[in-house]
Design an enzyme around this catalytic site. Sequence first.
Site, mmCIF file in Angstrom:
data_model
loop_
_atom_site.group_PDB
_atom_site.id
_atom_site.type_symbol
_atom_site.label_atom_id
_atom_site.label_comp_id
_atom_site.label_asym_id
_atom_site.label_seq_id
_atom_site.Cartn_x
_atom_site.Cartn_y
_atom_site.Cartn_z
ATOM 1 N N CYS A 1 14.276 -9.274 -4.061
ATOM 2 C CA CYS A 1 15.718 -9.139 -3.846
ATOM 3 C C CYS A 1 16.018 -7.738 -3.339
ATOM 4 O O CYS A 1 15.556 -6.750 -3.911
ATOM 5 C CB CYS A 1 16.476 -9.406 -5.139
ATOM 6 S SG CYS A 1 18.239 -9.091 -4.944
ATOM 7 N N HIS B 1 1.512 -1.482 0.544
ATOM 8 C CA HIS B 1 2.564 -1.866 1.502
ATOM 9 C C HIS B 1 3.176 -3.229 1.167
ATOM 10 O O HIS B 1 3.925 -3.778 1.962
ATOM 11 C CB HIS B 1 2.015 -1.867 2.937
ATOM 12 C CG HIS B 1 1.751 -0.489 3.464
ATOM 13 N ND1 HIS B 1 1.105 -0.243 4.654
ATOM 14 C CD2 HIS B 1 2.072 0.741 2.966
ATOM 15 C CE1 HIS B 1 1.021 1.067 4.864
ATOM 16 N NE2 HIS B 1 1.596 1.679 3.855
ATOM 17 N N CYS C 1 18.600 -6.291 -6.478
ATOM 18 C CA CYS C 1 18.140 -6.020 -7.861
ATOM 19 C C CYS C 1 16.621 -5.885 -7.954
ATOM 20 O O CYS C 1 16.104 -5.496 -8.997
ATOM 21 C CB CYS C 1 18.633 -7.101 -8.820
ATOM 22 S SG CYS C 1 17.739 -8.664 -8.690
ATOM 23 N N THR D 1 -9.039 1.240 9.199
ATOM 24 C CA THR D 1 -7.688 1.805 9.342
ATOM 25 C C THR D 1 -7.704 2.933 10.361
ATOM 26 O O THR D 1 -8.652 3.714 10.405
ATOM 27 C CB THR D 1 -7.102 2.287 7.995
ATOM 28 O OG1 THR D 1 -5.820 2.891 8.247
ATOM 29 C CG2 THR D 1 -7.993 3.271 7.270
ATOM 30 N N TYR E 1 8.934 -12.224 10.161
ATOM 31 C CA TYR E 1 8.065 -12.285 8.983
ATOM 32 C C TYR E 1 7.663 -13.715 8.649
ATOM 33 O O TYR E 1 6.550 -13.970 8.197
ATOM 34 C CB TYR E 1 8.713 -11.566 7.786
ATOM 35 C CG TYR E 1 8.381 -10.099 7.833
ATOM 36 C CD1 TYR E 1 7.122 -9.652 7.461
ATOM 37 C CD2 TYR E 1 9.293 -9.172 8.312
ATOM 38 C CE1 TYR E 1 6.783 -8.317 7.543
ATOM 39 C CE2 TYR E 1 8.967 -7.831 8.401
ATOM 40 C CZ TYR E 1 7.705 -7.410 8.011
ATOM 41 O OH TYR E 1 7.362 -6.096 8.106
#
Length: 254
Positions: free
Chosen positions: A142, A134, A145, A202, A72
């Site tokens: 996080c 997305h 949490c 798409t 990523y």
Amino acid sequence: MERILPHSELERARELIAGAERVVALTGAGISAESGVPTFRDAGGLWRNYRPEELATIGAFERDPRTVWEWYAWRRGFVAECEPNDGHRALARFFLRRGREGIVTQNVDGLHTRAALDAAGDGPPGAALPIEIHGAIARDRCNRCGQRAEAEPLGDSLPRCEACGGMRRPDVVLFGEMLDSDLLARAQSLAARADLCLVIGTSAVVHPAAGIPLATLQGGGGIVEVNTERTELTGAATVALRGEAGVVLPALLG
Ligand code: OAD
């Protein structure tokens, strides 16, 4: 333009837009292709070179967060170098002018948001701001949490949540995860109430996103598809415009 699109199809699509009271757009990786962001399933697309089951799954993140993070971080750096193209810009100006409904995107690259902010100038971007079902690659979240945070460059140790100390992760949907239910409900309700759904770039195979234009159809509305190829959805489209989004959208939404 005429070389790429039969004029009559473009005219028909323009008429549908002019006659529609409510318009929604669903976009996918194809709209960002001309900005240099790789798509997922075309030749040369991301999934052809990497195995998503190793890189973009919640299981992989739990087993080996560093590998997922590194992938990523690479994509993040890549996307940060890309600029919105004429397709993003035409769509942003269109929804800014209309001032209602809007763009639902599967893309996490943030290019619709950047185009919306550019189009709005000093004003509010309003309806040009997308619903990013997305997630957004430029943000962290996080894993424990849920607190969101501005992304930071990846260092030797993986980022931790400032609120609870939990592991941070890119704020994107990984394979094996549910979409944010509020965002999905907003997107589905926009589509169900729309007279027209523009489906742009798409492959329309990943659910639940691929079901969004079907909600417009079920509500009695139509679909205008913009894609360089035939897709799963082409047969159901009222008009299918074959061409690159960066060329077709400015001509369509002028
Ligand atoms: P795909 O890679 O599956 O499909 C891209 C589509 O864009 C194809 O139908 C192409 O024909 C079309 N296309 C390519 N270049 C184009 C251009 N210049 N103009 C118009 N169309 C063009 O990407 P998505 O459908 O967005 O999910 O994939 C959906 C989801 O699959 C992604 O959001 C991602 C992935 O798994 C997550 O990461 C959660």
